[in-house]
Every structure is written in structure tokens, then in C-alpha cells.
Design a protein around this motif. Structure first.
Motif, PDB file in Angstrom:
ATOM      1  N   PRO A 157      41.421 -20.705   3.475  1.00  4.30           N
ATOM      2  CA  PRO A 157      41.830 -19.909   2.311  1.00  4.30           C
ATOM      3  C   PRO A 157      40.798 -20.002   1.198  1.00  4.30           C
ATOM      4  CG  PRO A 157      43.079 -21.945   2.407  1.00  4.30           C
ATOM      5  CD  PRO A 157      42.279 -21.883   3.679  1.00  4.30           C
ATOM      6  N   VAL A 158      40.906 -19.084   0.235  1.00  2.40           N
ATOM      7  CA  VAL A 158      39.889 -19.001  -0.811  1.00  2.40           C
ATOM      8  C   VAL A 158      40.031 -20.109  -1.857  1.00  2.40           C
ATOM      9  CG1 VAL A 158      39.560 -16.526  -0.539  1.00  2.40           C
ATOM     10  CG2 VAL A 158      41.296 -17.355  -2.135  1.00  2.40           C
ATOM     11  N   SER A 159      41.205 -20.741  -1.950  1.00  3.58           N
ATOM     12  CA  SER A 159      41.416 -21.763  -2.973  1.00  3.58           C
ATOM     13  C   SER A 159      42.655 -22.583  -2.619  1.00  3.58           C
ATOM     14  CB  SER A 159      41.611 -21.118  -4.352  1.00  3.58           C
ATOM     15  OG  SER A 159      42.816 -20.354  -4.371  1.00  3.58           O
ATOM     16  N   CYS A 160      42.867 -23.654  -3.377  1.00  3.20           N
ATOM     17  CA  CYS A 160      44.083 -24.447  -3.203  1.00  3.20           C
ATOM     18  C   CYS A 160      45.320 -23.621  -3.547  1.00  3.20           C
ATOM     19  CB  CYS A 160      44.029 -25.696  -4.085  1.00  3.20           C
ATOM     20  SG  CYS A 160      42.786 -26.906  -3.571  1.00  3.20           S
ATOM     21  N   ALA A 161      45.201 -22.766  -4.586  1.00  2.00           N
ATOM     22  CA  ALA A 161      46.332 -21.905  -4.950  1.00  2.00           C
ATOM     23  C   ALA A 161      46.647 -20.930  -3.821  1.00  2.00           C
ATOM     24  CB  ALA A 161      46.017 -21.160  -6.242  1.00  2.00           C
ATOM     25  N   ALA A 162      45.601 -20.410  -3.172  1.00  2.00           N
ATOM     26  CA  ALA A 162      45.815 -19.501  -2.048  1.00  2.00           C
ATOM     27  C   ALA A 162      46.469 -20.219  -0.877  1.00  2.00           C
ATOM     28  CB  ALA A 162      44.485 -18.893  -1.625  1.00  2.00           C
ATOM     29  N   ARG A 163      46.064 -21.464  -0.655  1.00  2.00           N
ATOM     30  CA  ARG A 163      46.695 -22.254   0.399  1.00  2.00           C
ATOM     31  C   ARG A 163      48.185 -22.429   0.121  1.00  2.00           C
ATOM     32  NH1 ARG A 163      44.553 -28.231   0.934  1.00  2.00           N
ATOM     33  NH2 ARG A 163      45.621 -28.338  -1.079  1.00  2.00           N
ATOM     34  N   ALA A 164      48.524 -22.741  -1.116  1.00  2.00           N
ATOM     35  CA  ALA A 164      49.931 -22.915  -1.480  1.00  2.00           C
ATOM     36  C   ALA A 164      50.699 -21.601  -1.343  1.00  2.00           C
ATOM     37  CB  ALA A 164      50.038 -23.449  -2.902  1.00  2.00           C
ATOM     38  N   LEU A 165      50.065 -20.495  -1.730  1.00  2.00           N
ATOM     39  CA  LEU A 165      50.716 -19.186  -1.636  1.00  2.00           C
ATOM     40  C   LEU A 165      51.053 -18.851  -0.189  1.00  2.00           C
ATOM     41  CD1 LEU A 165      51.591 -16.508  -2.955  1.00  2.00           C
ATOM     42  CD2 LEU A 165      49.241 -15.697  -2.617  1.00  2.00           C
ATOM     43  N   TRP A 166      50.079 -19.077   0.722  1.00  2.00           N
ATOM     44  CA  TRP A 166      50.367 -18.776   2.123  1.00  2.00           C
ATOM     45  C   TRP A 166      51.457 -19.705   2.671  1.00  2.00           C
ATOM     46  CZ3 TRP A 166      49.937 -14.788   5.039  1.00  2.00           C
ATOM     47  CH2 TRP A 166      50.290 -14.922   6.386  1.00  2.00           C
ATOM     48  N   SER A 167      51.426 -20.976   2.303  1.00  2.00           N
ATOM     49  CA  SER A 167      52.448 -21.918   2.755  1.00  2.00           C
ATOM     50  C   SER A 167      53.836 -21.487   2.293  1.00  2.00           C
ATOM     51  CB  SER A 167      52.144 -23.320   2.234  1.00  2.00           C
ATOM     52  OG  SER A 167      50.950 -23.827   2.786  1.00  2.00           O
ATOM     53  N   GLN A 168      53.931 -21.059   1.042  1.00  2.00           N
ATOM     54  CA  GLN A 168      55.224 -20.621   0.500  1.00  2.00           C
ATOM     55  C   GLN A 168      55.716 -19.362   1.209  1.00  2.00           C
ATOM     56  OE1 GLN A 168      54.182 -20.158  -3.608  1.00  2.00           O
ATOM     57  NE2 GLN A 168      53.948 -22.368  -3.935  1.00  2.00           N
ATOM     58  N   THR A 169      54.809 -18.435   1.463  1.00  2.00           N
ATOM     59  CA  THR A 169      55.205 -17.198   2.139  1.00  2.00           C
ATOM     60  C   THR A 169      55.659 -17.478   3.565  1.00  2.00           C
ATOM     61  OG1 THR A 169      53.663 -15.928   0.776  1.00  2.00           O
ATOM     62  CG2 THR A 169      54.425 -14.903   2.820  1.00  2.00           C
ATOM     63  N   ALA A 170      54.914 -18.325   4.269  1.00  2.00           N
ATOM     64  CA  ALA A 170      55.293 -18.670   5.639  1.00  2.00           C
ATOM     65  C   ALA A 170      56.644 -19.374   5.662  1.00  2.00           C
ATOM     66  CB  ALA A 170      54.220 -19.546   6.274  1.00  2.00           C
ATOM     67  N   ALA A 171      56.864 -20.284   4.727  1.00  2.00           N
ATOM     68  CA  ALA A 171      58.141 -20.998   4.669  1.00  2.00           C
ATOM     69  C   ALA A 171      59.287 -20.031   4.400  1.00  2.00           C
ATOM     70  CB  ALA A 171      58.088 -22.083   3.592  1.00  2.00           C
ATOM     71  N   PHE A 172      59.079 -19.092   3.481  1.00  2.00           N
ATOM     72  CA  PHE A 172      60.120 -18.116   3.153  1.00  2.00           C
ATOM     73  C   PHE A 172      60.473 -17.259   4.361  1.00  2.00           C
ATOM     74  CE2 PHE A 172      60.956 -13.675   1.832  1.00  2.00           C
ATOM     75  CZ  PHE A 172      62.214 -13.865   1.286  1.00  2.00           C
ATOM     76  N   LEU A 173      59.464 -16.717   5.043  1.00  2.00           N
ATOM     77  CA  LEU A 173      59.741 -15.840   6.176  1.00  2.00           C
ATOM     78  C   LEU A 173      60.299 -16.611   7.364  1.00  2.00           C
ATOM     79  CD1 LEU A 173      56.722 -13.374   5.954  1.00  2.00           C
ATOM     80  CD2 LEU A 173      59.109 -12.947   5.359  1.00  2.00           C
ATOM     81  N   CYS A 174      59.875 -17.845   7.548  1.00  2.00           N
ATOM     82  CA  CYS A 174      60.476 -18.660   8.608  1.00  2.00           C
ATOM     83  C   CYS A 174      61.948 -18.926   8.314  1.00  2.00           C
ATOM     84  CB  CYS A 174      59.714 -19.974   8.770  1.00  2.00           C
ATOM     85  SG  CYS A 174      58.124 -19.821   9.642  1.00  2.00           S
ATOM     86  N   ARG A 175      62.268 -19.195   7.057  1.00  2.00           N
ATOM     87  CA  ARG A 175      63.683 -19.405   6.703  1.00  2.00           C
ATOM     88  C   ARG A 175      64.493 -18.138   6.942  1.00  2.00           C
ATOM     89  NH1 ARG A 175      61.536 -21.970   2.095  1.00  2.00           N
ATOM     90  NH2 ARG A 175      62.044 -20.116   0.849  1.00  2.00           N
ATOM     91  N   GLN A 176      63.945 -17.004   6.507  1.00  2.00           N
ATOM     92  CA  GLN A 176      64.681 -15.751   6.631  1.00  2.00           C
ATOM     93  C   GLN A 176      64.892 -15.347   8.077  1.00  2.00           C
ATOM     94  OE1 GLN A 176      66.073 -13.913   4.068  1.00  2.00           O
ATOM     95  NE2 GLN A 176      65.525 -15.687   2.838  1.00  2.00           N
ATOM     96  N   LEU A 177      63.875 -15.501   8.904  1.00  2.00           N
ATOM     97  CA  LEU A 177      63.948 -14.995  10.266  1.00  2.00           C
ATOM     98  C   LEU A 177      64.435 -16.038  11.270  1.00  2.00           C
ATOM     99  CD1 LEU A 177      60.710 -12.818  10.408  1.00  2.00           C
ATOM    100  CD2 LEU A 177      63.073 -12.030  10.331  1.00  2.00           C
TER     101      LEU A 177
END
Length: 329
Positions: A157-177
Motif C-alpha cells: 500500500p501507499v502508506s500506513c493510512a492506506a494499509r489501515a483503510l484496506w484492512s477496515q474495508t476488508a473487515a467490513f465486507l467480511c463481516r457483511q458477507l
């Protein structure tokens, strides 16, 4: 009022547990990416392999574990974008020009334009799979970059913030699906999930949209075309339309429409469409009777919000009250 789509989109689930490493390699070949695998295992009784996956529309969320052994593979470029969050273990991915070592908490994007070597030791991952077409169309819609020009330049990822953003998105979609156990979603929610994954991918990992600021701006759009676009979205708000479809109905391009909506409505076409859907949800909440079983979460999902909390925030900002208050009164 237009209905909310043409029917529910099913959630397809896969769950598998095995101790046979060859079986899991076959599943990965069939489901995710072609590769030639080899294994090193000193304690066969400790091998624990599993997959939990859920797919709806154009996005898939998976949790994969390859515990108790060393999994080495020569991997061909995947057809779709596969971006992962490391939940357990360590490993290395290597191409001819890049090498990435990962530990728990890291995220990475499988190389998309070249073969690579993977060495994974006692690992587990959360994975999102997004079709290339979805990401390319979003890149063209937002940045005017031709689909053929989209390339991802690095696994990291481009930055630590980007890493956190992808982690949060993956966690959200894994929870939903995966975690929710749902069997179907509305067409609007299925579309929003795919767009969320695609937009986060473009923001988190280095790609050619980040260097496309030199792209020539679009030609002006006539006010009549902007009105046609708005009317099309008003009519089709309950359907999973894309900005490309809206632009075609208006007789212009997606990129030009982005500029025009900023000028005329101070928002993007997507923002305008979400505003219309929020208004339709508001009307439905006003007309609904909670005694009959109507809920805020159900109405929110019908109009494209997978997360009721996000819907409540948008609703309160627009109408100055909680959606539950509107439903009760």
C-alpha cells in the motif's frame, strides 16, 4: 416511485476444512489463481486448512488459513484483483523487480501483470476479490483514465493510512458477507459493495490513476444533458445503474459528467444518486408501520446501505433526526 431493483442478489457460500494440502492447492487453482505448489510439513497432525468464502454480485470476501505447514508456489498473474490482509504467519512474495515480506497486520495486492513466487509459513488471510472491469470502470469514471491504461505498480500500500483503510474495508465486507450469515442482498447493496472494494483498492495501492493529473479535462456539458442525467437517475434510483450508463443516457462521457455535476449540483453523479436514494428511503420510512415488521435496517438495505450506522449518519445529517424516529412517528 421506481422499485428497488429487479430482485434480490443471492450470496453464494463456500466452506471447506481439510488436512490434505494437495486438495487446498487444487481449490486455490480452481477458485483464485493458477499456481504450482509444493509443501514442507514437519508435523502432519498440526495441519489445518480452511476456506470460508461468500460472493455476491461482483465481489467476494474470503477467510483462508494454511496453518501448520510451509506453502510455496509459483503463481501466474490472477485474472481478478486479489488483495489480502495477513491475519497470521509470515511469508514473502517476489517478482522479478519487487520483493515483499509480510507479517500479521500487513496488507498486499497480488501482482497483476507478472508471475510471482510465494512462500507462506503457517498463514491465514482475509481476502477480497474484485473484477478488473469494476476497478477499471471506476478509475475511468473518477479520473478519466482509459480502462486499458490502469496499472497497479506495487504489491504494498501507499502508506500506513492506506494499509489501515484496506484492512477496515476488508473487515467490513467480511463481516457483511461471511459473518452475518445473510443469504441475499438487494441489487443496490451488491453494487455498493463492489464499488467500495474497487474505490478502496484504487486509493490504497499505487496505480496509474495517482499519476493521471495531467489527463486533459473534458469538454463542457450542456445544461440540458445534465438535466437528462439527473432525470435518468431520478427514474432509475432503485436500480444498480452505473455512472457510465447515466452518461450514455445523457449523451456525454462519465468524466465530463463528473465535472458538470460538480458545477451544477456541487456533488458527483454518484453523490446525487445517493441523495435521491436517501430521499426515497425517507419517504418509505414515513409511510412504513413498525407494527408490521418494517425496520430501519431493512429499508436502508433496500436503498443501498449495507451498514445501518452509515445510513443513520447520512440520514441524521440530511433530516436532523434519527431514521428510527421517522419510522416510529
Amino acid at each position: 416511485m421506481a422499485g428497488t431493483g429487479t430482485g434480490a442478489v443471492p450470496v453464494h457460500r463456500v466452506e471447506m476444512i481439510t488436512r490434505d494440502m494437495d486438495v487446498i492447492a487444487g481449490v486455490i487453482n480452481q477458485r483464485y489463481v493458477e499456481h504450482r505448489a509444493s509443501f514442507r510439513c514437519t508435523a502432519p497432525a498440526e495441519v489445518d486448512v480452511g476456506i470460508r468464502a461468500a460472493t455476491t454480485g461482483l465481489v467476494e470476501a474470503s477467510v483462508l488459513r494454511f496453518r501448520g505447514f510451509d506453502y510455496r508456489a509459483r503463481v501466474s498473474p490472477p485474472e481478478d484483483y486479489l488483495a489480502l490482509v495477513v491475519l497470521h504467519g509470515t511469508g514473502t512474495l517476489s517478482t522479478a523487480r519487487e520483493s515483499l515480506h509480510f507479517t500479521p497486520g500487513d496488507v498486499f495486492l497480488d501482482p497483476t501483470g507478472t508471475s510471482f513466487m510465494a512462500n507462506m509459513l503457517d498463514t491465514a488471510f482475509a481476502l477480497l476479490r474484485v473484477p478488473r472491469q469494476v476497478v477499471a470502470e471506476l478509475a475511468e469514471e473518477h479520473r478519466g483514465l482509459p480502462a486499458a491504461s490502469l496499472r497497479f505498480e506495487s504489491m504494498a500500500p501507499v502508506s500506513c493510512a492506506a494499509r489501515a483503510l484496506w484492512s477496515q474495508t476488508a473487515a467490513f465486507l467480511c463481516r457483511q458477507l461471511i459473518g452475518s450469515g445473510i443469504t441475499e442482498v438487494s441489487p443496490l447493496v451488491a453494487q455498493e459493495m463492489a464499488r467500495l472494494a474497487a474505490a478502496t483498492l484504487l486509493e490504497a495501492f499505487p496505480n496509474t490513476t495517482m499519476t493521471a493529473s495531467h489527463t486533459q479535462g473534458p469538454c463542457p456539458v450542456a445544461p440540458a444533458a445534465v438535466r437528462r442525467a439527473a432525470a435518468f437517475m431520478d427514474t432509475h434510483a432503485g436500480q444498480p445503474v452505473t455512472v457510465t450508463e447515466v452518461a450514455a443516457a445523457a449523451g456525454t462521457t462519465a468524466r465530463a459528467l463528473q465535472y458538470a455535476f460538480r458545477r451544477h449540483y456541487d456533488t458527483t453523479p454518484t453523490g446525487y444518486l445517493r441523495r435521491v436514494r436517501l430521499e426515497r428511503a425517507h419517504r418509505q420510512l414515513q409511510a412504513a408501520d413498525p407494527i408490521t415488521g418494517a425496520t430501519v435496517a431493512e429499508i436502508a438495505r433496500q436503498w443501498g446501505w449495507a451498514n445501518p450506522a452509515h445510513f443513520a449518519t447520512a440520514y441524521r445529517k440530511r433530516y436532523g433526526m434519527a431514521p428510527s424516529h421517522t419510522l416510529r412517528t
